[in-house]
Design a protein around this motif. Structure first.
Motif, mmCIF file in Angstrom:
data_model
loop_
_atom_site.group_PDB
_atom_site.id
_atom_site.type_symbol
_atom_site.label_atom_id
_atom_site.label_comp_id
_atom_site.label_asym_id
_atom_site.label_seq_id
_atom_site.Cartn_x
_atom_site.Cartn_y
_atom_site.Cartn_z
ATOM 1 N N VAL A 176 75.117 68.336 48.761
ATOM 2 C CA VAL A 176 73.975 68.012 47.909
ATOM 3 C C VAL A 176 74.536 67.746 46.516
ATOM 4 C CG1 VAL A 176 71.802 68.847 46.940
ATOM 5 C CG2 VAL A 176 72.496 69.563 49.246
ATOM 6 N N TRP A 221 79.816 70.745 61.937
ATOM 7 C CA TRP A 221 79.262 69.440 62.334
ATOM 8 C C TRP A 221 80.363 68.572 62.939
ATOM 9 C CZ3 TRP A 221 74.260 67.252 61.426
ATOM 10 C CH2 TRP A 221 74.176 65.873 61.663
ATOM 11 N N ARG A 255 75.519 78.867 63.490
ATOM 12 C CA ARG A 255 75.792 77.440 63.292
ATOM 13 C C ARG A 255 77.237 77.135 63.643
ATOM 14 N NH1 ARG A 255 72.446 77.868 57.806
ATOM 15 N NH2 ARG A 255 70.474 77.036 58.544
ATOM 16 N N PHE A 263 73.778 57.714 59.588
ATOM 17 C CA PHE A 263 74.792 57.318 58.614
ATOM 18 C C PHE A 263 76.175 57.400 59.251
ATOM 19 C CE2 PHE A 263 78.167 58.123 55.673
ATOM 20 C CZ PHE A 263 77.958 57.180 54.676
ATOM 21 N N GLU A 264 76.413 58.488 59.935
ATOM 22 C CA GLU A 264 77.736 58.739 60.525
ATOM 23 C C GLU A 264 78.100 57.646 61.542
ATOM 24 O OE1 GLU A 264 78.234 62.429 62.918
ATOM 25 O OE2 GLU A 264 79.810 62.892 61.466
ATOM 26 N N CYS A 309 77.657 67.204 54.871
ATOM 27 C CA CYS A 309 77.152 66.597 53.639
ATOM 28 C C CYS A 309 77.199 67.578 52.486
ATOM 29 C CB CYS A 309 75.692 66.169 53.815
ATOM 30 S SG CYS A 309 75.498 64.768 54.900
ATOM 31 N N THR A 316 68.861 70.719 54.379
ATOM 32 C CA THR A 316 69.649 69.530 54.719
ATOM 33 C C THR A 316 69.522 69.196 56.195
ATOM 34 O OG1 THR A 316 71.193 69.926 52.920
ATOM 35 C CG2 THR A 316 71.978 68.540 54.708
ATOM 36 N N LEU A 317 69.510 70.235 57.021
ATOM 37 C CA LEU A 317 69.448 69.972 58.464
ATOM 38 C C LEU A 317 68.098 69.376 58.892
ATOM 39 C CD1 LEU A 317 71.510 72.957 59.933
ATOM 40 C CD2 LEU A 317 72.166 70.540 59.851
ATOM 41 N N VAL A 365 73.785 59.265 51.974
ATOM 42 C CA VAL A 365 72.958 59.415 53.182
ATOM 43 C C VAL A 365 71.488 59.271 52.824
ATOM 44 C CG1 VAL A 365 72.269 61.005 55.029
ATOM 45 C CG2 VAL A 365 74.678 60.855 54.331
ATOM 46 N N ARG A 366 71.059 59.935 51.767
ATOM 47 C CA ARG A 366 69.684 59.778 51.293
ATOM 48 C C ARG A 366 69.567 60.302 49.859
ATOM 49 N NH1 ARG A 366 65.289 61.801 54.138
ATOM 50 N NH2 ARG A 366 64.335 62.537 52.210
ATOM 51 N N ILE A 379 71.608 61.914 58.772
ATOM 52 C CA ILE A 379 73.058 62.147 58.714
ATOM 53 C C ILE A 379 73.723 61.495 59.927
ATOM 54 C CG2 ILE A 379 74.906 63.878 58.582
ATOM 55 C CD1 ILE A 379 72.767 65.856 57.477
ATOM 56 N N SER A 380 73.139 61.690 61.085
ATOM 57 C CA SER A 380 73.716 61.111 62.306
ATOM 58 C C SER A 380 73.743 59.596 62.257
ATOM 59 C CB SER A 380 72.916 61.545 63.540
ATOM 60 O OG SER A 380 73.064 62.924 63.723
ATOM 61 N N TYR A 429 77.817 62.035 52.307
ATOM 62 C CA TYR A 429 78.588 62.320 53.516
ATOM 63 C C TYR A 429 80.038 62.634 53.142
ATOM 64 C CZ TYR A 429 80.375 61.952 58.268
ATOM 65 O OH TYR A 429 80.972 62.223 59.478
ATOM 66 N N ASP A 439 67.121 78.070 51.544
ATOM 67 C CA ASP A 439 68.499 77.912 51.965
ATOM 68 C C ASP A 439 68.795 76.413 52.066
ATOM 69 O OD1 ASP A 439 70.798 77.713 53.560
ATOM 70 O OD2 ASP A 439 69.734 78.303 55.381
ATOM 71 N N ASP A 440 69.757 75.969 51.286
ATOM 72 C CA ASP A 440 70.153 74.556 51.245
ATOM 73 C C ASP A 440 70.459 73.979 52.622
ATOM 74 O OD1 ASP A 440 70.080 73.982 48.612
ATOM 75 O OD2 ASP A 440 72.248 73.809 48.338
ATOM 76 N N ILE A 441 71.172 74.759 53.423
ATOM 77 C CA ILE A 441 71.625 74.230 54.714
ATOM 78 C C ILE A 441 70.426 73.908 55.600
ATOM 79 C CG2 ILE A 441 72.954 74.732 56.817
ATOM 80 C CD1 ILE A 441 74.838 76.421 55.103
ATOM 81 N N GLY A 442 69.486 74.843 55.617
ATOM 82 C CA GLY A 442 68.275 74.618 56.405
ATOM 83 C C GLY A 442 67.556 73.348 55.960
ATOM 84 N N LEU A 478 72.174 63.379 49.261
ATOM 85 C CA LEU A 478 73.078 63.892 50.282
ATOM 86 C C LEU A 478 74.226 62.894 50.396
ATOM 87 C CD1 LEU A 478 70.977 65.140 53.344
ATOM 88 C CD2 LEU A 478 72.268 66.506 51.688
ATOM 89 N N HIS A 494 79.073 54.586 59.585
ATOM 90 C CA HIS A 494 80.315 54.859 58.871
ATOM 91 C C HIS A 494 81.500 54.769 59.838
ATOM 92 C CE1 HIS A 494 82.175 56.345 55.236
ATOM 93 N NE2 HIS A 494 82.585 57.488 55.756
ATOM 94 N N HIS A 524 67.243 66.788 57.713
ATOM 95 C CA HIS A 524 67.578 65.352 57.662
ATOM 96 C C HIS A 524 68.701 65.003 58.629
ATOM 97 C CE1 HIS A 524 64.978 65.312 54.251
ATOM 98 N NE2 HIS A 524 65.763 66.118 53.559
ATOM 99 N N LYS A 525 68.798 65.783 59.663
ATOM 100 C CA LYS A 525 69.840 65.609 60.671
ATOM 101 C C LYS A 525 69.920 64.171 61.210
ATOM 102 C CE LYS A 525 71.349 68.672 64.348
ATOM 103 N NZ LYS A 525 70.985 69.844 65.164
ATOM 104 N N HIS A 568 77.998 74.753 53.547
ATOM 105 C CA HIS A 568 77.054 73.636 53.675
ATOM 106 C C HIS A 568 77.735 72.401 54.277
ATOM 107 C CE1 HIS A 568 74.379 70.356 52.415
ATOM 108 N NE2 HIS A 568 73.421 71.257 52.377
ATOM 109 N N THR A 598 76.795 70.716 57.826
ATOM 110 C CA THR A 598 75.988 69.493 57.755
ATOM 111 C C THR A 598 76.803 68.216 57.528
ATOM 112 O OG1 THR A 598 75.698 69.518 55.356
ATOM 113 C CG2 THR A 598 74.167 70.868 56.633
#
Lengths: 212, 467
Positions: B160, B53, B50, A199-200, B158, A189-190, B16-17, A196-197, B27, A184-187, B25, A203, A192-193, B152, B156
């Motif tokens: 992909v 975000w 979930r 970066f945010e 983000c 990606t998360l 992001v990476r 992301i934080s 943003y 699962d893509d979402i899992g 990824l 930004h 790398h939480k 997604h 997140t």
């Protein structure tokens, strides 16, 4: 998501270029708020002679005998063979949902539209790009032999014909990994939480108006 | 010196990476949501426990299923109604800003976003809709995504993605009378084909593009997807800043100068390398009309319907034969002799105030031909409608025999009650002429708003550049 495992599947030939997602699943079926049940309406306008509406019992609808997927020899097909620019047009993920629900696990074409191509992987389906001359060979081979099936091996990245002819295909490492493991893509990606934080935070500091 | 394209700048500023194979990824700053491609994403979030975000990045609006008349009666089709109610319920539950049916700000998502100032230069914008490329007109990286990606991005913030190749479509020179950005878009698609931009992000540049209004730029970027490109874009400039200033979601006064200073950097550097460059002379572009079932099947209005018998390539020949049969057209027919039954002016391609003005300028003082069963004008949003009415455009349309409707996607894809019957032929300002797009068996000819209005009056296509 289901793992993509090695299988051998009957091939159905759809000899058209630029098959758009409106043709794969017409708009009236997009009113559904579910992900499943689109298979009976896949290619609805080509497949049936009457006008389809959501909720219809398709088993009693008049079939268009001229449409290739209605031919007896292609019943149970799991591999769809098509021409250039398959899946163009609308971003509707209902298109891969419909193909998947119909029973297709693989679509082979010389080229795909970007969004459709991407959407397939999110649903455990494998779109395979093969050179136009190879696709042409396959069209001829499918036509020539009843019950023509291809062995699909994602690990080896090969398609093998009943006569043992092998076609190599390319696939992104990351997408291959996700398909093979049913990830699962979402899992992913998360995981790398933190990235992301952080970066945010940067930004937000540089363009605060985006966060107003 | 390290030169960058606009696309490079937008990509790099949201990275992001990146994995070893280039999978990255990115943003996402703005997530636009409509009722058709979101319910399964919200459901997926709920099943996985979930939450979004960043709720503030999301802006929602119903558009595809919305009726364009008798709004007060609501949606009569129960399945359509449930889809819109589901969006309402999901937005209410999660605290997402939504412009509901009846709100003057409601409209086609790609008209509403920019109109609210919710699309800004330098942003990444996504929406579960292929015409999200529209927002690239602001110097943003914007593209359509599928429903899994909607989920997604919600979960997140983000996406992909892998970096696209870059294409510059450079248009220079002065557009002729009656020739619009819709005609540029169709001309480009006719040149490179509907798969010509696959794998690319297209930047539209050149002095013709610089001379276009924001509405014109949006029309052009909107159609980038019809050339196969997920993203189309135009560098930000004074025209962009002027359009944005004062809109509800635009930067506040205290941040405005800093924002504009940054936005001024959002253009391709001199000498930046593109993977492909295409050049067009604006003066040579004529009003365009599609004749077939793919946007690449397009000709100038003074052209004649192609003859498959003269085609050497067997795939092209059979595609043309099939298209002509579906369209009910004979080879070698002059485009101007094609008679139409209906006219649709609107959509995310051409439903903005400038489009209304262009169509009204042609319609003024005329009468819709007796042979035309229905000519409808569907403004892109409640605000477009209000502005048009303030300018008296509604009266011009109504006096000429057009129907003046409420905002929505309408007959661009015919998910609501506005649709063609089998065999009906339509001059449409929308973006796709696929089989069945405007109704099963319906026949679509894509044109600009001025061309559509002129066809409504004449009952067949006419060359507006000669009027």
């Amino acid at each position: 998501m289901q793992k993509f495992e090695k299988f051998s599947g009957l091939v159905a030939p759809l000899d058209r270029a630029n098959v758009d997602t409106d043709a794969i699943i017409p708009k009236q079926f997009l009113k559904s708020i579910k992900r499943s049940g689109f298979g009976p309406y896949a290619f609805d306008e080509w497949r049936y002679l009457d006008h389809g509406e959501p909720g219809m019992d398709c088993s009693t609808r008049p079939l268009n005998k001229d449409f290739v997927l209605n031919q007896a020899r292609y019943q149970g097909a799991q591999v769809l063979l098509a021409r250039e620019n398959f899946g163009c047009g609308s971003s509707r993920e209902h298109a891969p949902w419909a193909l998947d629900d119909y029973g297709f696990r693989v679509v082979i074409a010389p080229s795909f539209a970007d969004i459709f191509f991407n959407n397939c992987f999110k649903n455990g389906m494998l779109p395979i790009k093969l050179a136009a001359d190879k696709v042409d060979e396959l069209f001829k081979a499918v036509e020539a032999k009843n019950g023509f099936a291809l062995a699909v091996d994602l690990v080896q990245q090969t398609l093998t014909t009943p006569d043992g002819v092998v076609y190599k295909f390319e696939v992104d490492e990351f997408r291959k990994h996700c398909l093979l493991n049913g990830l699962d893509d979402i899992g992913l990606t998360l995981q790398h939480k933190a990235d992301i934080s952080s970066f945010e935070t940067k930004h937000r500091a540089s363009q605060p108006w985006l966060f107003a | 010196m390290n030169t960058q394209t606009l696309y490079d700048k937008l990509w790099n500023s949201h990275l992001v990476r990146t994995e070893a194979d280039g999978t990255s990824l990115i943003y996402i700053d703005r997530h636009l949501v409509h009722e058709v491609t979101s319910p399964q994403a919200f459901e997926g979030m709920r099943m996985a426990h979930r939450k979004p975000w960043r709720v503030g990045s999301i802006l929602a609006v119903p558009d595809h299923n919305v009726p364009t008349k008798n709004l007060a009666a609501g949606i009569t089709d129960p399945i359509s109604r449930l889809q819109v109610e589901t969006l309402d319920a999901n937005c209410a539950e999660l605290g997402i800003t939504e412009f509901k049916m009846g709100d003057i700000r409601q409209g086609v998502v790609h008209v509403m976003g920019p109109e609210q100032g919710a699309t800004l230069p330098g942003m990444t914008v996504v929406c579960g809709d292929s015409h999200t490329s529209t927002h690239g007109a602001f110097g943003a990286l914007a593209h359509g995504i599928g429903t899994s990606e909607v989920e997604h991005v919600m979960a997140t913030q983000c996406l992909v993605a892998k970096k696209s190749k870059t294409m510059l479509v450079k248009v220079d020179g002065k557009l002729g009378h009656g020739v619009t950005s819709k005609d540029i878009a169709l001309e480009v698609i006719g040149m490179i084909g509907t798969a010509g931009g696959t794998g690319y992000a297209i930047e539209f540049g050149g002095d013709t593009i610089r001379g276009l209004s924001m509405e014109g730029r949006m029309t052009l970027c909107n159609m980038a997807i019809e050339a196969g490109a997920r993203a189309g874009m135009v560098a930000a400039d004074e025209v962009t800043f002027e359009y944005i200033k004062g809109r509800p979601f635009a930067p506040q006064a205290s941040q405005w100068d800093a924002a504009v200073t940054y936005w001024r950097t959002l253009h391709s550097d001199a000498g930046a390398k593109f993977d492909t460059t295409i050049t067009l002379d604006a003066a040579k572009i004529k009003p365009q009309v599609t004749w077939g079932t793919s946007p690449e099947m397009v000709l100038p209005v003074d052209g004649i319907v192609p003859d498959p018998a003269k085609m050497a390539d067997p795939v092209k020949r059979s595609d043309t034969e099939r298209a002509l049969q579906y369209m009910g057209l004979k080879a070698n027919t002059p485009i101007t002799e094609i008679k139409i039954d209906k006219v649709f002016i609107g959509s995310c391609t051409n439903g903005r105030i400038e489009d209304m003005r262009a169509a009204a300028a042609v319609a003024k003082g005329g009468k819709v031909a007796a042979s035309v069963m229905l000519a409808m004008v569907v403004p892109g949003s409640g605000l477009v409608k209000a502005q048009a009415e303030k300018e008296g455009l509604d009266k011009i349309f109504i006096a000429a025999g057009f129907e003046w409707r409420d905002p929505g996607c309408s007959m661009c894809l015919a998910m609501n009650d506005d649709r063609l019957s089998s065999g009906e032929r339509c001059a449409s300002t929308s973006n796709r002429n696929f089989e069945g797009r405007q109704g099963q068996g319906g026949r679509t000819h894509l044109v600009s708003p001025a061309m559509a209005a002129a066809a409504a009056l004449a009952g067949h296509f006419v060359d507006v550049s000669k009027q």
